[in-house]
Design an enzyme around this catalytic site. Structure first.
Site, PDB file in Angstrom:
ATOM      1  N   TYR A 169      31.075  34.482  34.196  1.00 36.58           N
ATOM      2  CA  TYR A 169      30.876  34.775  35.620  1.00 36.58           C
ATOM      3  C   TYR A 169      29.570  34.171  36.127  1.00 36.58           C
ATOM      4  O   TYR A 169      29.498  33.689  37.261  1.00 36.58           O
ATOM      5  CB  TYR A 169      30.871  36.291  35.844  1.00 36.58           C
ATOM      6  CG  TYR A 169      32.195  36.945  35.546  1.00 36.58           C
ATOM      7  CD1 TYR A 169      33.169  37.073  36.526  1.00 36.58           C
ATOM      8  CD2 TYR A 169      32.485  37.434  34.271  1.00 36.58           C
ATOM      9  CE1 TYR A 169      34.389  37.686  36.262  1.00 36.58           C
ATOM     10  CE2 TYR A 169      33.704  38.031  33.989  1.00 36.58           C
ATOM     11  CZ  TYR A 169      34.649  38.148  34.993  1.00 36.58           C
ATOM     12  OH  TYR A 169      35.858  38.733  34.719  1.00 36.58           O
ATOM     13  N   HIS A 200      46.853  44.625  37.013  1.00 33.86           N
ATOM     14  CA  HIS A 200      46.278  43.342  36.621  1.00 33.86           C
ATOM     15  C   HIS A 200      46.764  42.864  35.258  1.00 33.86           C
ATOM     16  O   HIS A 200      46.998  41.673  35.047  1.00 33.86           O
ATOM     17  CB  HIS A 200      44.750  43.462  36.608  1.00 33.86           C
ATOM     18  CG  HIS A 200      44.039  42.210  36.206  1.00 33.86           C
ATOM     19  ND1 HIS A 200      43.944  41.111  37.022  1.00 33.86           N
ATOM     20  CD2 HIS A 200      43.382  41.883  35.048  1.00 33.86           C
ATOM     21  CE1 HIS A 200      43.264  40.156  36.410  1.00 33.86           C
ATOM     22  NE2 HIS A 200      42.913  40.597  35.213  1.00 33.86           N
ATOM     23  N   ASP A 221      44.177  35.795  33.974  1.00 35.75           N
ATOM     24  CA  ASP A 221      42.815  36.134  34.377  1.00 35.75           C
ATOM     25  C   ASP A 221      41.892  34.921  34.199  1.00 35.75           C
ATOM     26  O   ASP A 221      42.168  33.861  34.758  1.00 35.75           O
ATOM     27  CB  ASP A 221      42.340  37.365  33.585  1.00 35.75           C
ATOM     28  CG  ASP A 221      41.007  37.912  34.034  1.00 35.75           C
ATOM     29  OD1 ASP A 221      40.953  38.496  35.127  1.00 35.75           O
ATOM     30  OD2 ASP A 221      40.015  37.740  33.315  1.00 35.75           O
TER      31      ASP A 221
END
Length: 371
Positions: free
Chosen positions: A289, A347, A185
């Site tokens: 982010y 994921h 990730d």
């Protein structure tokens, strides 16, 4: 019955995937920076409004019905209490690149460095640590902002070039010239970038369900934009961390791991939740982010083609990252890439299929200088 181990291949269909004509047209538009900015800025309020409505509905429900009782599986534990347990390795601190980083280390031999993703911490790697400490010096890092690592204020400290520099300086601190890098990730996004900037320091690279940002943007589709809704929500100041922590993180972690049904997940949610409930940790994790769009990084030399032996392990049912968008064309940047995809896996590949990931990494290391 154990699932079969997929065979890594250089000719995985995702690498040579051809997008549809509408998607190729969209990619042409999205490649123009001003149009990409307009599209992204438009999606920020759309997804923020949607999430705020959901948060408001939850708040009203809590007022009327009261907050649900917190189950034992998400009670959480103290991070410092956890760090007294050295069954997986010794807990250490290193001050590098103006931050102090927490990591767990065990074993001797070639350095094998693990980088976690969001919303995880060093603990995600415990099944692999148990296996590889017999042959490697294993180091599982709490990246800056997570767990007991420092959580600098602002956005620019979380630019990817700072995160890459953390890794480079930590490896120097550990006294190794070359190492094997394994990442998931956000850790994987950092690892991709690290490989472009410091390829000569890598003996091998292993990526688990993580975007290569330039490939991700070049292959963008409307469907992937929709899957990436949380990235746009995270651009709004303060709101995401409030939503995620307002009930102690219970609903957030239940939602993040929805559909992940393995023996490890209940235990792991306890630790992940504790790591992100440390004051300032959720803000820092979300700021990763924000730094994609809002921060300027240091100028580091970027090598277009990387010869490092690279293994990508991909859970095919990832609800956030489309496999073709993230892998198509990567062989042009990483000519020594192999891909092994896991059907039915989402994921969180280490949480869902630790035995498969361990077997694939074991073989990859044996082929590329590991023991």
């Amino acid at each position: 019955m154990p699932k079969p181990i997929p065979t890594p291949t250089r000719t995985h269909p995702a690498l040579t995937h051809r997008f549809s004509i509408p998607n190729r047209l969209f990619q042409s538009i999205y490649s123009i920076s001003i149009f990409r900015a307009v599209i992204n800025l438009t999606l920020v309020p759309v997804f923020s409004f949607r999430t705020l409505l959901g948060g408001l509905a939850l708040g009203v429900r809590d007022v009327i019905l009261g907050k649900p009782e917190v189950g034992r599986e998400v009670q959480g534990v103290g991070m410092r209490e956890l760090c007294e347990d050295e069954s997986y390795g010794k807990h250490e601190l290193a001050t590098v690149n103006n931050v102090t980083l927490h990591y767990v280390t065990k074993g001797t031999g070639p350095l094998l460095l693990f980088l976690h993703g969001f919303p995880e911490c060093w603990y995600m790697w415990t099944p692999l640590l148990s296996h590889f400490t017999a042959t490697h010096t294993c180091v599982a890092l709490d990246m800056r902002g997570y767990g007991l690592s420092d959580k600098p204020a602002g956005i620019s400290p979380y630019h990817i070039t700072e995160l890459v520099t953390d890794v480079r300086e930590l490896v120097k601190h550990l006294g190794h010239d070359k190492f094997h890098l394994v990442a998931h990730d956000w850790g994987g996004a950092i690892a991709w970038e690290y490989a472009h900037i410091h390829p000569d320091t890598l003996s091998s690279l292993t990526i688990l369900n993580a975007p290569h940002f330039r490939t991700f943007n070049a292959n963008m589709t409307p469907h992937q934009l929709w899957m990436s809704w949380y990235m746009f929500l995270h651009q709004i100041p303060a709101i995401p961390e409030w939503l995620y922590t307002r009930d102690g993180g219970d609903r957030f972690f239940d939602g993040a791991f929805e559909g992940v049904q393995t023996e490890r997940v209940g235990e792991n949610k306890v630790v992940y939740r504790a790591a992100l409930m440390v004051p300032g940790a959720m803000r820092a994790a979300v700021t990763y982010y924000r730094a994609i769009y809002a921060a300027r990084g240091r100028d580091l030399k970027w090598r277009e083609v990387v010869e490092v032996p690279t293994l990508v392990v991909w859970g095919e049912k990832d609800p956030a990252l489309d496999m073709e968008v993230n892998l198509a064309g990567l062989q042009n940047r990483f000519p020594n890439i192999e891909v092994a995809s896991i059907p039915g896996c989402g994921h969180f590949v280490v949480d869902e299929q630790p035995e498969i990931v361990t077997a694939l990494l074991d073989e990859h290391l044996k082929k590329n200088g590991g023991k």
